[in-house]
Write an enzyme that holds these catalytic residues in place. Structure first.
Site, PDB file in Angstrom:
ATOM      1  N   PHE A 127      47.968  22.459 -16.336  1.00 17.54           N
ATOM      2  CA  PHE A 127      47.028  22.940 -17.356  1.00 17.54           C
ATOM      3  C   PHE A 127      45.656  22.296 -17.194  1.00 17.54           C
ATOM      4  O   PHE A 127      44.630  22.986 -17.219  1.00 17.54           O
ATOM      5  CB  PHE A 127      47.678  22.765 -18.746  1.00 17.54           C
ATOM      6  CG  PHE A 127      46.934  21.955 -19.740  1.00 17.54           C
ATOM      7  CD1 PHE A 127      45.866  22.499 -20.446  1.00 17.54           C
ATOM      8  CD2 PHE A 127      47.316  20.652 -20.009  1.00 17.54           C
ATOM      9  CE1 PHE A 127      45.197  21.749 -21.393  1.00 17.54           C
ATOM     10  CE2 PHE A 127      46.658  19.905 -20.948  1.00 17.54           C
ATOM     11  CZ  PHE A 127      45.587  20.443 -21.645  1.00 17.54           C
ATOM     12  N   ILE A 128      45.616  20.998 -16.915  1.00 16.30           N
ATOM     13  CA  ILE A 128      44.297  20.369 -16.707  1.00 16.30           C
ATOM     14  C   ILE A 128      43.798  20.690 -15.296  1.00 16.30           C
ATOM     15  O   ILE A 128      42.632  21.033 -15.097  1.00 16.30           O
ATOM     16  CB  ILE A 128      44.362  18.840 -16.909  1.00 16.30           C
ATOM     17  CG1 ILE A 128      44.978  18.490 -18.266  1.00 16.30           C
ATOM     18  CG2 ILE A 128      42.955  18.238 -16.794  1.00 16.30           C
ATOM     19  CD1 ILE A 128      45.191  16.980 -18.496  1.00 16.30           C
ATOM     20  N   ASP A 133      50.617  21.237  -5.243  1.00 10.06           N
ATOM     21  CA  ASP A 133      51.400  21.187  -6.490  1.00 10.06           C
ATOM     22  C   ASP A 133      52.858  21.466  -6.146  1.00 10.06           C
ATOM     23  O   ASP A 133      53.145  22.301  -5.279  1.00 10.06           O
ATOM     24  CB  ASP A 133      50.870  22.251  -7.464  1.00 10.06           C
ATOM     25  CG  ASP A 133      51.216  21.926  -8.919  1.00 10.06           C
ATOM     26  OD1 ASP A 133      50.278  21.785  -9.719  1.00 10.06           O
ATOM     27  OD2 ASP A 133      52.419  21.829  -9.242  1.00 10.06           O
ATOM     28  N   GLY A 136      53.600  22.581 -13.265  1.00 10.40           N
ATOM     29  CA  GLY A 136      52.515  23.530 -13.037  1.00 10.40           C
ATOM     30  C   GLY A 136      53.063  24.939 -12.864  1.00 10.40           C
ATOM     31  O   GLY A 136      54.256  25.133 -12.642  1.00 10.40           O
ATOM     32  N   SER A 140      53.863  12.380 -19.966  1.00 11.67           N
ATOM     33  CA  SER A 140      54.690  12.159 -21.159  1.00 11.67           C
ATOM     34  C   SER A 140      55.245  10.744 -21.258  1.00 11.67           C
ATOM     35  O   SER A 140      56.012  10.287 -20.398  1.00 11.67           O
ATOM     36  CB  SER A 140      55.843  13.165 -21.243  1.00 11.67           C
ATOM     37  OG  SER A 140      56.733  12.789 -22.270  1.00 11.67           O
ATOM     38  N   TYR A 167      55.292   5.125 -18.617  1.00  7.07           N
ATOM     39  CA  TYR A 167      54.192   6.029 -18.248  1.00  7.07           C
ATOM     40  C   TYR A 167      52.851   5.293 -18.264  1.00  7.07           C
ATOM     41  O   TYR A 167      52.047   5.409 -17.323  1.00  7.07           O
ATOM     42  CB  TYR A 167      54.145   7.225 -19.213  1.00  7.07           C
ATOM     43  CG  TYR A 167      52.983   8.141 -18.966  1.00  7.07           C
ATOM     44  CD1 TYR A 167      52.994   9.039 -17.907  1.00  7.07           C
ATOM     45  CD2 TYR A 167      51.850   8.098 -19.776  1.00  7.07           C
ATOM     46  CE1 TYR A 167      51.909   9.875 -17.667  1.00  7.07           C
ATOM     47  CE2 TYR A 167      50.763   8.930 -19.540  1.00  7.07           C
ATOM     48  CZ  TYR A 167      50.799   9.814 -18.482  1.00  7.07           C
ATOM     49  OH  TYR A 167      49.733  10.630 -18.241  1.00  7.07           O
ATOM     50  N   LYS A 217      50.527   4.701 -14.910  1.00  7.42           N
ATOM     51  CA  LYS A 217      49.156   5.197 -14.778  1.00  7.42           C
ATOM     52  C   LYS A 217      48.183   4.038 -14.540  1.00  7.42           C
ATOM     53  O   LYS A 217      47.184   4.182 -13.824  1.00  7.42           O
ATOM     54  CB  LYS A 217      48.781   5.991 -16.026  1.00  7.42           C
ATOM     55  CG  LYS A 217      49.351   7.391 -16.024  1.00  7.42           C
ATOM     56  CD  LYS A 217      48.531   8.211 -15.058  1.00  7.42           C
ATOM     57  CE  LYS A 217      49.140   9.507 -14.653  1.00  7.42           C
ATOM     58  NZ  LYS A 217      48.272  10.251 -13.729  1.00  7.42           N
ATOM     59  N   ASP A 256      55.163   4.770 -28.650  1.00  8.80           N
ATOM     60  CA  ASP A 256      53.996   5.476 -29.199  1.00  8.80           C
ATOM     61  C   ASP A 256      52.862   4.497 -29.531  1.00  8.80           C
ATOM     62  O   ASP A 256      53.091   3.448 -30.137  1.00  8.80           O
ATOM     63  CB  ASP A 256      54.429   6.182 -30.493  1.00  8.80           C
ATOM     64  CG  ASP A 256      53.800   7.549 -30.659  1.00  8.80           C
ATOM     65  OD1 ASP A 256      53.500   8.197 -29.641  1.00  8.80           O
ATOM     66  OD2 ASP A 256      53.608   7.971 -31.813  1.00  8.80           O
TER      67      ASP A 256
HETATM   68  C1  UD1 Z   1      49.824   9.913 -24.132  1.00  6.29           C
HETATM   69  C2  UD1 Z   1      48.423   9.381 -23.851  1.00  6.29           C
HETATM   70  C3  UD1 Z   1      47.578  10.476 -23.223  1.00  6.29           C
HETATM   71  C4  UD1 Z   1      48.303  11.083 -22.036  1.00  6.29           C
HETATM   72  C5  UD1 Z   1      49.637  11.634 -22.478  1.00  6.29           C
HETATM   73  C6  UD1 Z   1      50.411  12.242 -21.327  1.00  6.29           C
HETATM   74  C7  UD1 Z   1      48.056   7.747 -25.625  1.00  6.29           C
HETATM   75  C8  UD1 Z   1      47.263   7.386 -26.810  1.00  6.29           C
HETATM   76  N1  UD1 Z   1      47.800   8.935 -25.077  1.00  6.29           N
HETATM   77  O1  UD1 Z   1      49.748  10.842 -25.125  1.00  6.29           O
HETATM   78  O2  UD1 Z   1      46.360   9.919 -22.807  1.00  6.29           O
HETATM   79  O3  UD1 Z   1      47.547  12.102 -21.548  1.00  6.29           O
HETATM   80  O4  UD1 Z   1      50.387  10.549 -22.993  1.00  6.29           O
HETATM   81  O5  UD1 Z   1      51.593  12.800 -21.754  1.00  6.29           O
HETATM   82  O6  UD1 Z   1      48.864   6.988 -25.152  1.00  6.29           O
HETATM   83  N2  UD1 Z   1      54.098  13.918 -31.798  1.00  6.29           N
HETATM   84  C9  UD1 Z   1      54.608  14.449 -32.954  1.00  6.29           C
HETATM   85  N3  UD1 Z   1      55.363  15.585 -32.872  1.00  6.29           N
HETATM   86  C10 UD1 Z   1      55.622  16.202 -31.692  1.00  6.29           C
HETATM   87  C11 UD1 Z   1      55.078  15.649 -30.501  1.00  6.29           C
HETATM   88  C12 UD1 Z   1      54.320  14.496 -30.598  1.00  6.29           C
HETATM   89  O7  UD1 Z   1      54.420  13.913 -34.059  1.00  6.29           O
HETATM   90  O8  UD1 Z   1      56.322  17.228 -31.692  1.00  6.29           O
HETATM   91  C13 UD1 Z   1      53.250  12.719 -31.904  1.00  6.29           C
HETATM   92  C14 UD1 Z   1      53.604  11.587 -30.971  1.00  6.29           C
HETATM   93  O9  UD1 Z   1      54.597  10.758 -31.511  1.00  6.29           O
HETATM   94  C15 UD1 Z   1      52.246  10.909 -30.842  1.00  6.29           C
HETATM   95  C16 UD1 Z   1      51.246  12.062 -30.949  1.00  6.29           C
HETATM   96  O10 UD1 Z   1      51.949  13.125 -31.550  1.00  6.29           O
HETATM   97  O11 UD1 Z   1      52.034  10.010 -31.908  1.00  6.29           O
HETATM   98  C17 UD1 Z   1      50.735  12.542 -29.609  1.00  6.29           C
HETATM   99  O12 UD1 Z   1      51.841  12.743 -28.737  1.00  6.29           O
HETATM  100  P1  UD1 Z   1      51.673  13.448 -27.315  1.00  6.29           P
HETATM  101  O13 UD1 Z   1      50.924  14.706 -27.454  1.00  6.29           O
HETATM  102  O14 UD1 Z   1      53.011  13.476 -26.676  1.00  6.29           O
HETATM  103  O15 UD1 Z   1      50.714  12.482 -26.556  1.00  6.29           O
HETATM  104  P2  UD1 Z   1      50.628  10.851 -26.437  1.00  6.29           P
HETATM  105  O16 UD1 Z   1      51.975  10.296 -26.208  1.00  6.29           O
HETATM  106  O17 UD1 Z   1      49.775  10.340 -27.521  1.00  6.29           O
END
Ligand code: UD1
Length: 314
Positions: free
Chosen positions: A12-13, A33, A38, A81, A144, A148, A276
């Site tokens: 996607f990116i 890829d 992808g 992820s 993860y 990275k 998280d």
């Molecule tokens: C992390 C990294 C980001 C990276 C990504 C790759 C951080 C701050 N960010 O993203 O830079 O690109 O990994 O995968 O570390 N959540 C919900 N419900 C859901 C899914 C997620 O509440 O159904 C919450 C998660 O618990 C989290 C937030 O949403 O608190 C974001 O989650 P997600 O989109 O998976 O990304 P990060 O883990 O933050």
């Protein structure tokens, strides 16, 4: 001919970056890829200007000839992820660390041009101070995040020891069209959009007061290109935040999406996720100064554009 390479270019990116490169005058782009996450359809609009190579970055002998003589290499291929890296640490380690090493080695040994590496904001972990600046000590909380971070260190070491030009960009929660909402490991905004359009309740892990610097994919793609062109003496071997600079909680974000759609849906709440990060926000001053970073999309612009895309393509 010195090809322009995008690893993970069907993602996607990556596919947004391919489109941006082609729009800025690059004639052809080579995409490497393995199609694990992808999809070829992400490149549909530009297929006639893409040389697609189905290869896995874990396989050095497969990718080295493709990277040979490259002018610029954008290394975005990864298994993303945080939770996936906790439940499946081996494949994410192999792709994110070994694969990154292979890309850097292939670029270095063939005297390729600059490598722009997709690093991650997760490297910071939880910090006492916001926004997060590049001078803060990294504090990874998940495999993860560590993987990275190792990639960044490798990129800097390749710059120092082998003279390979590298720039690492710490992506901050990128979102936008084509982000795949079909996996439990999908980015939260793609899941929110899917639920919103289906009028179903999303699940929020924790209290929803955690915050993210959600960054629109086209702004990240534009920054990758700038990072590939900035003066080597200033940027090579360095790490920059690739964020928008703002910060929104999940609760705020879900409410904003409901307001855009004119609906009211209460989310479900579940246990917080292991690994998280609580709050995430980028200080973008260094990227603005050295790379000319200039985000074009407010969070709301990005949400509306993304929602329109899911509505048209669901
Ligand atoms: C992390 C990294 C980001 C990276 C990504 C790759 C951080 C701050 N960010 O993203 O830079 O690109 O990994 O995968 O570390 N959540 C919900 N419900 C859901 C899914 C997620 O509440 O159904 C919450 C998660 O618990 C989290 C937030 O949403 O608190 C974001 O989650 P997600 O989109 O998976 O990304 P990060 O883990 O933050």
């Amino acid at each position: 001919m010195n090809p322009t390479i995008v690893t993970g270019g069907a993602g996607f990116i990556g596919s947004a970056l391919v489109r941006a490169l082609l729009a800025t005058g690059v004639e052809r782009v080579t995409v490497i890829d393995n199609l694990l996450s992808g999809k070829l359809e992400n490149l549909d609009e530009v297929r006639d200007r893409v040389d697609f190579r189905h290869a896995d970055i874990r396989d050095y002998s497969a990718i080295a000839p493709l990277i040979k003589n490259a002018g610029r290499v954008f290394h975005l291929a990864a298994i993303p992820s945080v939770p996936r890296s906790i439940t499946e640490p081996v494949p994410s380690h192999e792709s994110n660390i070994d694969g990154t090493f292979n890309v850097l080695r292939a670029a270095s040994e063939s005297r390729a041009g600059r490598v722009v590496y997709a690093a991650s904001s997760s490297a910071y972990g939880d910090t006492e101070v916001l926004p997060k600046t590049e001078s803060m000590a990294p504090n990874p909380k998940s495999p993860y995040a560590l993987q990275k971070l190792v990639g960044e260190y490798y990129a800097s070491v390749f710059a120092q020891c082998y003279g390979l030009e590298t720039v690492s960009l710490r992506f901050f929660n990128v979102f936008g069209p084509r982000q795949d909402p079909s996996s439990p490991y999908s980015g939260v905004l793609s899941l929110f959009m899917k639920h919103l359009l289906a009028r179903t309740a999303p699940t929020i892990f924790g209290d929803g007061e955690q915050s993210r610097d959600f960054t629109y994919v086209e702004d990240v793609a534009a920054l990758c290109i700038k990072a590939s062109l900035a003066p080597a003496a200033t940027v090579s071997g360095k790490v920059y935040n690739a964020g928008n600079g703002g910060r929104f909680t999940l609760n705020e974000t879900w409410r904003a999406l409901c307001a855009i759609e004119g609906v009211k849906i209460q989310p479900l709440f579940a246990e917080p996720r292991a690994g998280d990060v609580r709050h995430s926000q980028a200080d973008i001053a260094a990227a603005v100064r050295d790379l000319g970073h200039a985000p074009q999309f407010t969070f709301e612009d990005g949400l509306r554009r993304t929602l329109d895309w899911y509505r048209a393509n669901a």
